[in-house]
Write a protein that holds these residues in place. Sequence first.
Motif, PDB file in Angstrom:
ATOM      1  N   GLU A   8       0.832  -1.200   0.000  1.00 21.78           N
ATOM      2  CA  GLU A   8       0.000   0.000   0.000  1.00 21.78           C
ATOM      3  C   GLU A   8       0.874   1.261   0.000  1.00 21.78           C
ATOM      4  O   GLU A   8       0.584   2.237  -0.690  1.00 21.78           O
ATOM      5  N   LEU A   9       1.944   1.235   0.792  1.00 22.33           N
ATOM      6  CA  LEU A   9       2.860   2.367   0.849  1.00 22.33           C
ATOM      7  C   LEU A   9       3.559   2.559  -0.498  1.00 22.33           C
ATOM      8  O   LEU A   9       3.704   3.681  -0.986  1.00 22.33           O
ATOM      9  N   SER A  12       1.050   3.979  -2.881  1.00 24.20           N
ATOM     10  CA  SER A  12       0.843   5.395  -2.545  1.00 24.20           C
ATOM     11  C   SER A  12       2.003   6.254  -3.034  1.00 24.20           C
ATOM     12  O   SER A  12       1.810   7.331  -3.607  1.00 24.20           O
ATOM     13  N   ASP A  13       3.226   5.758  -2.828  1.00 24.49           N
ATOM     14  CA  ASP A  13       4.411   6.480  -3.309  1.00 24.49           C
ATOM     15  C   ASP A  13       4.405   6.583  -4.832  1.00 24.49           C
ATOM     16  O   ASP A  13       4.743   7.619  -5.408  1.00 24.49           O
ATOM     17  N   LYS A  15       1.733   6.511  -6.795  1.00 22.49           N
ATOM     18  CA  LYS A  15       0.692   7.469  -7.172  1.00 22.49           C
ATOM     19  C   LYS A  15       1.194   8.907  -6.992  1.00 22.49           C
ATOM     20  O   LYS A  15       0.940   9.768  -7.835  1.00 22.49           O
ATOM     21  N   SER A  16       1.888   9.141  -5.906  1.00 27.20           N
ATOM     22  CA  SER A  16       2.440  10.487  -5.657  1.00 27.20           C
ATOM     23  C   SER A  16       3.464  10.851  -6.729  1.00 27.20           C
ATOM     24  O   SER A  16       3.484  11.981  -7.246  1.00 27.20           O
TER      25      SER A  16
END
Length: 90
Positions: A8-9, A12-13, A15-16
């Motif tokens: 998930e991290l 998320s990274d 996507k950022s």
Amino acid sequence: MPTDKSLELAISDLKSAIGGLENAIDARAERQRMGAEVDGEVRRVHADRARLAQELDQSEFRANRLEEVNREVSRRLVTAMETIRAVLDR
């Protein structure tokens, strides 16, 4: 579960990072568009300058020609006045 959190991290990274890349691409596209607009404006200004320079040259030529004609008319008027004075003095 730690793998799920890591995944998930990582997502998320990712996507950022993709969002940042999209923002950078958008900013660059905007700069290029603005640069093209500036280039177009510079071309228009140069064309206007060339046109104005040509008009100025033509105006200066006409002014010089009018000055020459004015001198010739003045010379002829002086000659005519002298002729009239000479006739009146007789």
